[in-house]
Write a protein that holds these residues in place. Structure first.
Motif, PDB file in Angstrom:
ATOM      1  N   GLU A  81      -3.699  -4.416   6.150  1.00  0.00           N
ATOM      2  CA  GLU A  81      -4.294  -3.188   6.385  1.00  0.00           C
ATOM      3  C   GLU A  81      -5.422  -3.343   5.329  1.00  0.00           C
ATOM      4  O   GLU A  81      -6.708  -2.723   5.642  1.00  0.00           O
ATOM      5  N   HIS A  82      -5.216  -3.530   4.082  1.00  0.00           N
ATOM      6  CA  HIS A  82      -6.290  -3.565   2.952  1.00  0.00           C
ATOM      7  C   HIS A  82      -7.326  -4.440   3.400  1.00  0.00           C
ATOM      8  O   HIS A  82      -8.418  -4.136   3.135  1.00  0.00           O
ATOM      9  N   GLN A  85      -9.697  -2.952   5.924  1.00  0.00           N
ATOM     10  CA  GLN A  85     -10.316  -1.932   5.481  1.00  0.00           C
ATOM     11  C   GLN A  85     -11.489  -2.689   4.817  1.00  0.00           C
ATOM     12  O   GLN A  85     -12.469  -1.869   4.544  1.00  0.00           O
TER      13      GLN A  85
END
Length: 89
Positions: A81-82, A85
């Motif tokens: 997810e990081h 993003q």
């Protein structure tokens, strides 16, 4: 920073490099949904693991994420997810 997804195999490699493996744990088996504690990794081992991931992937893993990610699958998901993003930013 890498654009490659972070995988269970990446996590296994980092766990072994930083903390080794418990004698009774086979990291070559499917560990994705086992609690880190059951795999022999305590909070100190996970802090070392998160530091290695942060350096290798150029991200910051908060203490909250680390506390919530109690299984390898959850930690891999949080790292990815990081990465997504950061790539979008």
């Amino acid at each position: 920073m890498t654009t490659q997804p972070f995988t269970i195999d990446d996590l296994k490699r980092i766990l072994l490099e930083g903390s080794g493996a418990a004698e009774n744990v086979d990291l070559d088996s499917d560990i994705a949904d086992h609690e880190f504690e059951d795999l022999g990794y305590d909070s100190l081992a996970l802090l070392e693991t998160s530091s290695r991931i942060e350096r290798a992937y150029g991200i910051t893993i908060s203490d909250t994420i680390l506390a919530d990610a109690t299984t390898p699958r959850a930690l891999v998901g949080a790292v990815n997810e990081h990465l997504v993003q950061d790539a979008a930013a």
